[in-house]
Design an enzyme around this catalytic site. Structure first.
Site, PDB file in Angstrom:
ATOM      1  N   LYS A 100      42.249  44.965  49.654  1.00  0.00           N
ATOM      2  CA  LYS A 100      42.819  43.904  50.493  1.00  0.00           C
ATOM      3  C   LYS A 100      44.014  44.419  51.305  1.00  0.00           C
ATOM      4  O   LYS A 100      44.086  44.220  52.508  1.00  0.00           O
ATOM      5  CB  LYS A 100      43.277  42.711  49.620  1.00  0.00           C
ATOM      6  CG  LYS A 100      42.191  42.125  48.734  1.00  0.00           C
ATOM      7  CD  LYS A 100      42.710  40.980  47.886  1.00  0.00           C
ATOM      8  CE  LYS A 100      43.771  41.359  46.870  1.00  0.00           C
ATOM      9  NZ  LYS A 100      43.292  42.255  45.772  1.00  0.00           N
ATOM     10  N   ARG A 154      45.299  32.396  44.758  1.00  0.00           N
ATOM     11  CA  ARG A 154      44.718  33.007  43.561  1.00  0.00           C
ATOM     12  C   ARG A 154      44.286  31.964  42.539  1.00  0.00           C
ATOM     13  O   ARG A 154      43.737  32.332  41.497  1.00  0.00           O
ATOM     14  CB  ARG A 154      45.751  33.914  42.905  1.00  0.00           C
ATOM     15  CG  ARG A 154      45.617  35.394  43.217  1.00  0.00           C
ATOM     16  CD  ARG A 154      46.814  36.065  42.577  1.00  0.00           C
ATOM     17  NE  ARG A 154      46.659  37.441  42.249  1.00  0.00           N
ATOM     18  CZ  ARG A 154      47.046  38.472  43.002  1.00  0.00           C
ATOM     19  NH1 ARG A 154      47.542  38.262  44.186  1.00  0.00           N
ATOM     20  NH2 ARG A 154      46.920  39.694  42.570  1.00  0.00           N
ATOM     21  N   ARG A 180      46.674  54.736  42.979  1.00  0.00           N
ATOM     22  CA  ARG A 180      47.309  54.151  44.178  1.00  0.00           C
ATOM     23  C   ARG A 180      48.779  54.537  44.281  1.00  0.00           C
ATOM     24  O   ARG A 180      49.502  54.542  43.304  1.00  0.00           O
ATOM     25  CB  ARG A 180      47.184  52.631  44.097  1.00  0.00           C
ATOM     26  CG  ARG A 180      48.089  51.883  45.072  1.00  0.00           C
ATOM     27  CD  ARG A 180      47.648  50.472  45.290  1.00  0.00           C
ATOM     28  NE  ARG A 180      47.808  49.613  44.129  1.00  0.00           N
ATOM     29  CZ  ARG A 180      47.377  48.353  44.094  1.00  0.00           C
ATOM     30  NH1 ARG A 180      46.744  47.831  45.132  1.00  0.00           N
ATOM     31  NH2 ARG A 180      47.557  47.623  43.020  1.00  0.00           N
ATOM     32  N   ARG A 182      53.473  51.542  41.549  1.00  0.00           N
ATOM     33  CA  ARG A 182      53.858  50.265  40.945  1.00  0.00           C
ATOM     34  C   ARG A 182      53.829  50.328  39.426  1.00  0.00           C
ATOM     35  O   ARG A 182      52.880  50.869  38.866  1.00  0.00           O
ATOM     36  CB  ARG A 182      52.907  49.161  41.434  1.00  0.00           C
ATOM     37  CG  ARG A 182      53.207  48.710  42.858  1.00  0.00           C
ATOM     38  CD  ARG A 182      52.124  47.869  43.450  1.00  0.00           C
ATOM     39  NE  ARG A 182      51.581  46.850  42.556  1.00  0.00           N
ATOM     40  CZ  ARG A 182      50.613  46.021  42.885  1.00  0.00           C
ATOM     41  NH1 ARG A 182      50.085  46.074  44.108  1.00  0.00           N
ATOM     42  NH2 ARG A 182      50.168  45.129  42.040  1.00  0.00           N
ATOM     43  N   ARG A 188      44.961  41.846  34.720  1.00  0.00           N
ATOM     44  CA  ARG A 188      44.872  41.333  36.089  1.00  0.00           C
ATOM     45  C   ARG A 188      43.419  41.004  36.452  1.00  0.00           C
ATOM     46  O   ARG A 188      43.141  40.017  37.133  1.00  0.00           O
ATOM     47  CB  ARG A 188      45.475  42.345  37.060  1.00  0.00           C
ATOM     48  CG  ARG A 188      47.014  42.350  36.969  1.00  0.00           C
ATOM     49  CD  ARG A 188      47.633  43.653  37.442  1.00  0.00           C
ATOM     50  NE  ARG A 188      47.354  43.948  38.843  1.00  0.00           N
ATOM     51  CZ  ARG A 188      47.539  45.135  39.403  1.00  0.00           C
ATOM     52  NH1 ARG A 188      47.998  46.150  38.697  1.00  0.00           N
ATOM     53  NH2 ARG A 188      47.278  45.316  40.674  1.00  0.00           N
TER      54      ARG A 188
HETATM   55  P1  ADP Z   1      46.854  43.494  43.767  1.00  0.00           P
HETATM   56  O1  ADP Z   1      46.967  43.709  45.237  1.00  0.00           O
HETATM   57  O2  ADP Z   1      46.707  44.777  43.040  1.00  0.00           O
HETATM   58  O3  ADP Z   1      45.821  42.497  43.388  1.00  0.00           O
HETATM   59  P2  ADP Z   1      49.292  41.984  44.065  1.00  0.00           P
HETATM   60  O4  ADP Z   1      50.286  42.887  44.711  1.00  0.00           O
HETATM   61  O5  ADP Z   1      48.587  41.020  44.936  1.00  0.00           O
HETATM   62  O6  ADP Z   1      48.254  42.899  43.270  1.00  0.00           O
HETATM   63  O7  ADP Z   1      49.964  41.177  42.890  1.00  0.00           O
HETATM   64  C1  ADP Z   1      50.775  41.797  41.906  1.00  0.00           C
HETATM   65  C2  ADP Z   1      51.220  40.760  40.891  1.00  0.00           C
HETATM   66  O8  ADP Z   1      52.039  39.767  41.537  1.00  0.00           O
HETATM   67  C3  ADP Z   1      50.086  39.948  40.243  1.00  0.00           C
HETATM   68  O9  ADP Z   1      49.549  40.599  39.114  1.00  0.00           O
HETATM   69  C4  ADP Z   1      50.812  38.646  39.878  1.00  0.00           C
HETATM   70  O10 ADP Z   1      51.623  38.813  38.719  1.00  0.00           O
HETATM   71  C5  ADP Z   1      51.766  38.466  41.058  1.00  0.00           C
HETATM   72  N1  ADP Z   1      51.142  37.676  42.159  1.00  0.00           N
HETATM   73  C6  ADP Z   1      50.876  38.108  43.422  1.00  0.00           C
HETATM   74  N2  ADP Z   1      50.333  37.143  44.163  1.00  0.00           N
HETATM   75  C7  ADP Z   1      50.234  36.049  43.357  1.00  0.00           C
HETATM   76  C8  ADP Z   1      49.732  34.728  43.530  1.00  0.00           C
HETATM   77  N3  ADP Z   1      49.183  34.326  44.711  1.00  0.00           N
HETATM   78  N4  ADP Z   1      49.794  33.878  42.469  1.00  0.00           N
HETATM   79  C9  ADP Z   1      50.331  34.259  41.303  1.00  0.00           C
HETATM   80  N5  ADP Z   1      50.809  35.490  41.057  1.00  0.00           N
HETATM   81  C10 ADP Z   1      50.772  36.391  42.081  1.00  0.00           C
HETATM   82  P1  ADP Z   2      44.287  45.612  46.762  1.00  0.00           P
HETATM   83  O1  ADP Z   2      45.331  45.273  47.812  1.00  0.00           O
HETATM   84  O2  ADP Z   2      43.037  44.793  46.902  1.00  0.00           O
HETATM   85  O3  ADP Z   2      44.844  45.557  45.366  1.00  0.00           O
HETATM   86  P2  ADP Z   2      44.460  48.324  47.875  1.00  0.00           P
HETATM   87  O4  ADP Z   2      44.178  48.082  49.323  1.00  0.00           O
HETATM   88  O5  ADP Z   2      45.880  48.583  47.511  1.00  0.00           O
HETATM   89  O6  ADP Z   2      43.842  47.114  46.977  1.00  0.00           O
HETATM   90  O7  ADP Z   2      43.543  49.532  47.380  1.00  0.00           O
HETATM   91  C1  ADP Z   2      43.674  50.067  46.073  1.00  0.00           C
HETATM   92  C2  ADP Z   2      43.602  51.599  46.151  1.00  0.00           C
HETATM   93  O8  ADP Z   2      42.258  51.994  46.486  1.00  0.00           O
HETATM   94  C3  ADP Z   2      44.509  52.215  47.198  1.00  0.00           C
HETATM   95  O9  ADP Z   2      45.064  53.403  46.685  1.00  0.00           O
HETATM   96  C4  ADP Z   2      43.580  52.502  48.383  1.00  0.00           C
HETATM   97  O10 ADP Z   2      43.976  53.658  49.097  1.00  0.00           O
HETATM   98  C5  ADP Z   2      42.224  52.711  47.717  1.00  0.00           C
HETATM   99  N1  ADP Z   2      41.118  52.139  48.505  1.00  0.00           N
HETATM  100  C6  ADP Z   2      41.110  51.001  49.245  1.00  0.00           C
HETATM  101  N2  ADP Z   2      39.901  50.785  49.808  1.00  0.00           N
HETATM  102  C7  ADP Z   2      39.106  51.811  49.388  1.00  0.00           C
HETATM  103  C8  ADP Z   2      37.724  52.166  49.638  1.00  0.00           C
HETATM  104  N3  ADP Z   2      36.930  51.411  50.416  1.00  0.00           N
HETATM  105  N4  ADP Z   2      37.280  53.294  49.036  1.00  0.00           N
HETATM  106  C9  ADP Z   2      38.079  54.066  48.254  1.00  0.00           C
HETATM  107  N5  ADP Z   2      39.370  53.789  48.000  1.00  0.00           N
HETATM  108  C10 ADP Z   2      39.885  52.681  48.558  1.00  0.00           C
END
Ligand code: ADP
Ligand code: ADP
Ligand code: ZN
Length: 215
Positions: A13, A88, A127, A161, A172
């Site tokens: 994302k 979410r 990541r 992170r 998660r």
């Molecule tokens: P990822 O991109 O890996 O899914 P995020 O950066 O979106 O992780 O979220 C990291 C953490 O922040 C989540 O595990 C949760 O604890 C909190 N968080 C982020 N967005 C939300 C949301 N919309 N509602 C509740 N908790 C959230």
């Molecule tokens: P999210 O925001 O959904 O948690 P990220 O965009 O941060 O996910 O992606 C998680 C990790 O995977 C990052 O290190 C990113 O560089 C890698 N990644 C994202 N998209 C792809 C893909 N299509 N193939 C392989 N690696 C990817």
């Protein structure tokens, strides 16, 4: 244009949102980034969120919806929004409807990034991001072109992170399955959901999203 990128942690994302920001002048609204900034700044929200995030559980709906409203108010009315990691829960989806309606905005697309769960742990534990500009990278899948130097800003400091470890990722993922995946039908009923294969190469995923935005 207002769109939601939906998918489990590590689906891509943030990576895709950053590309849409560059290519379309849209704005990325990541509640995860907002919460991490609040934790870093030590605000009341940050103090409340820190431990919850470290466990991989969800921060309360009221907190994240308030953050989203504030961010939308701080941006131009004509600037498109990419919601990344929000909503979410069903309660957040309901809040988002109200938040958008109050501001005369309409939700055009919900794009679901479809990924194999087995791939997510590897994606998340590999990541890292540029400490200067926030650009995302991966140890194996997206390294800087010049080792140790950010492609975008030339920075040489990177960070990982604290919640990007295998154990927290499992929590998660469970949260995603239990609370986030069930909101898809709300949007399916409205006919605005598109599915993209998130296992494809990063560039191919971007191309698939671009096609949806043009449709
Ligand atoms: P990822 O991109 O890996 O899914 P995020 O950066 O979106 O992780 O979220 C990291 C953490 O922040 C989540 O595990 C949760 O604890 C909190 N968080 C982020 N967005 C939300 C949301 N919309 N509602 C509740 N908790 C959230
Ligand atoms: P999210 O925001 O959904 O948690 P990220 O965009 O941060 O996910 O992606 C998680 C990790 O995977 C990052 O290190 C990113 O560089 C890698 N990644 C994202 N998209 C792809 C893909 N299509 N193939 C392989 N690696 C990817
Ligand atoms: Zn950078």
């Amino acid at each position: 244009m207002n769109i939601i990128l939906l998918g489990p942690p590590g689906a891509g994302k943030g990576t895709q949102a950053q590309r849409l920001v560059e290519g379309h002048g849209m704005r990325q609204l990541s509640t995860g980034d907002m919460l991490r900034a609040a934790v870093k700044a030590g605000t009341p929200v940050g103090l409340q969120a820190k431990a919850v995030m470290e466990r991989g559980e969800l921060v309360s709906d009221g907190i994240v919806s308030a953050l989203i409203g504030e961010e939308l108010d701080a941006m131009g009315a004509d600037t498109g929004a990419i919601f990344d990691g929000y909503p979410r829960t069903a309660a957040q989806a309901e809040s988002l409807d109200a938040i958008l309606a109050e501001r005369g905005r309409k939700l055009e697309h919900v794009i679901e990034l479809d990924v194999d769960e087995d791939a997510l742990v590897e994606r998340i534990t590999g990541r890292f991001t540029c400490a200067g500009c926030g650009k995302g990278y991966h140890d194996k899948f997206e390294q800087p072109r010049l080792a140790g130097t950010c492609d975008k800003c030339g920075g040489t400091e990177f960070k990982r992170r604290p919640d990007d470890n295998e154990e927290t990722v499992r929590t998660r993922l469970a949260e995603y399955r239990a609370k986030t995946a069930p909101i898809l039908p709300i949007y399916e009923e409205r006919g605005i959901v598109s599915r993209v294969n998130g296992m494809a190469d990063i560039d191919d995923v971007t191309r698939a999203i671009e096609r949806i935005l043009r449709s």
